[in-house]
Design a protein around this motif. Structure first.
Motif, PDB file in Angstrom:
ATOM      1  N   GLY A 157       0.785  -1.230   0.000  1.00 61.09           N
ATOM      2  CA  GLY A 157       0.000   0.000   0.000  1.00 61.09           C
ATOM      3  C   GLY A 157       0.812   1.273   0.000  1.00 61.09           C
ATOM      4  O   GLY A 157       0.277   2.358  -0.240  1.00 61.09           O
ATOM      5  N   GLY A 158       2.105   1.177   0.290  1.00 62.61           N
ATOM      6  CA  GLY A 158       2.962   2.351   0.300  1.00 62.61           C
ATOM      7  C   GLY A 158       2.928   3.157   1.579  1.00 62.61           C
ATOM      8  O   GLY A 158       3.587   4.198   1.677  1.00 62.61           O
ATOM      9  N   GLU A 159       2.177   2.692   2.589  1.00 57.06           N
ATOM     10  CA  GLU A 159       2.085   3.435   3.834  1.00 57.06           C
ATOM     11  C   GLU A 159       3.430   3.421   4.577  1.00 57.06           C
ATOM     12  O   GLU A 159       4.120   2.412   4.588  1.00 57.06           O
ATOM     13  CB  GLU A 159       1.006   2.832   4.752  1.00 57.06           C
ATOM     14  N   ALA A 160       3.759   4.547   5.202  1.00 58.05           N
ATOM     15  CA  ALA A 160       4.968   4.609   6.027  1.00 58.05           C
ATOM     16  C   ALA A 160       4.728   3.846   7.325  1.00 58.05           C
ATOM     17  O   ALA A 160       3.635   3.899   7.897  1.00 58.05           O
ATOM     18  CB  ALA A 160       5.320   6.058   6.319  1.00 58.05           C
ATOM     19  N   PHE A 161       5.749   3.123   7.778  1.00 58.92           N
ATOM     20  CA  PHE A 161       5.594   2.377   9.035  1.00 58.92           C
ATOM     21  C   PHE A 161       5.543   3.329  10.233  1.00 58.92           C
ATOM     22  O   PHE A 161       4.795   3.087  11.175  1.00 58.92           O
ATOM     23  CB  PHE A 161       6.732   1.358   9.193  1.00 58.92           C
ATOM     24  N   ALA A 162       6.319   4.405  10.196  1.00 58.39           N
ATOM     25  CA  ALA A 162       6.202   5.505  11.163  1.00 58.39           C
ATOM     26  C   ALA A 162       6.058   5.025  12.599  1.00 58.39           C
ATOM     27  O   ALA A 162       5.104   5.365  13.296  1.00 58.39           O
ATOM     28  CB  ALA A 162       5.013   6.389  10.776  1.00 58.39           C
ATOM     29  N   GLY A 163       7.006   4.222  13.049  1.00 61.71           N
ATOM     30  CA  GLY A 163       6.997   3.784  14.437  1.00 61.71           C
ATOM     31  C   GLY A 163       6.142   2.567  14.719  1.00 61.71           C
ATOM     32  O   GLY A 163       6.035   2.134  15.874  1.00 61.71           O
ATOM     33  N   ARG A 164       5.553   2.003  13.682  1.00 64.41           N
ATOM     34  CA  ARG A 164       4.755   0.781  13.849  1.00 64.41           C
ATOM     35  C   ARG A 164       5.553  -0.418  13.351  1.00 64.41           C
ATOM     36  O   ARG A 164       6.455  -0.275  12.525  1.00 64.41           O
ATOM     37  CB  ARG A 164       3.437   0.890  13.078  1.00 64.41           C
TER      38      ARG A 164
END
Length: 247
Positions: A157-164
């Protein structure tokens, strides 16, 4: 007949005939080459202790046109893994580097970045610390081969993991978010993802002073090693030894 001297790292040897050896070398200028070391098992003057895997040498050799194997004449040791103590854990790490390079490098294909990586991790592989250089090597060799996915974004999906956390599967490339994870996926913690980003941005010497127990980034090592094995399409013998050590 062409005479060469090359900076190289010994990867592997095989006995042939009585005292001759086939030697696989990873050279800086010519890539991986193989050749015959005549009477190597008997000649301490020409080869001495320079045939141990992961020995950094200056190799003197000759090659003939249209012949796959060169003739190794002598090796001069630049640095040897035997100059420091070698216990089972350090031996397992050195064997891991040698097996990976032997398996993934094509013949006669210079890989200067890989050569520099190899020398860097050798300098930092000690009996007191194998997990940091093994992790660093595993991630960087996968990246240099073009097999390392983006560690910041979900490949679906291209979403950033951003701490997840991120998730990966042994039979698929890429890291995904929780919405796109498959059954039987493994987890990469946010801490390991952040560490991977640091590894790709900083030289290995930066990590030398950090505490690095075997539990640190164990998920990151497994991720890198399974990526290598997936592309090689076989299990690395040395990865089994590292797993038994808890890494």
């Amino acid at each position: 007949m062409i005479v060469h001297q090359a900076e190289a790292v010994v990867l592997r040897t095989w006995p042939i005939h009585e005292a001759d050896l086939i030697v696989s070398l990873f050279t800086r200028d010519q890539g991986k080459i193989k050749g015959v070391a005549k009477a190597a098992s008997k000649s301490r003057r020409r080869f001495g202790g320079a045939l141990e895997p992961m020995t950094h040498v200056l190799a003197n050799y000759t090659e003939k046109p249209r012949q796959d194997l060169v003739r190794f004449d002598s090796f001069e040791i630049v640095s040897s893994p035997l100059s420091n103590s070698v216990d089972y854990t350090r031996a397992a790490a050195l064997a891991f580097y040698a097996e990976v390079l032997e398996e993934i490098l094509p013949d006669r294909d210079p890989q200067d970045a890989v050569f520099r990586l190899m020398l860097a991790v050798l300098d930092h592989t000690t009996t007191n610390n194998i997990w940091m250089p093994v992790t660093y090597f595993g991630l960087w060799i996968t990246r240099l081969m073009g097999w390392m996915p983006d560690v910041l974004h979900c490949t679906v999906g291209g979403e950033a993991f951003a701490g997840r956390p991120a998730y990966w599967h042994a039979h698929a490339d890429g890291l995904v978010c929780i919405e796109h994870k498959r059954l039987a996926s493994s987890t990469l913690t946010p801490e390991s993802l952040a560490l991977a980003v640091r590894i790709f941005r900083q030289p290995i010497a930066v990590f030398a002073g950090e505490e690095w127990p075997r539990s640190r980034a164990a998920d990151l090592r497994r991720f890198a090693i399974q990526g290598l094995e997936r592309h090689l399409e076989r299990k690395l013998t040395t990865s089994v030894a590292l797993a038994k050590l808890g890494g």
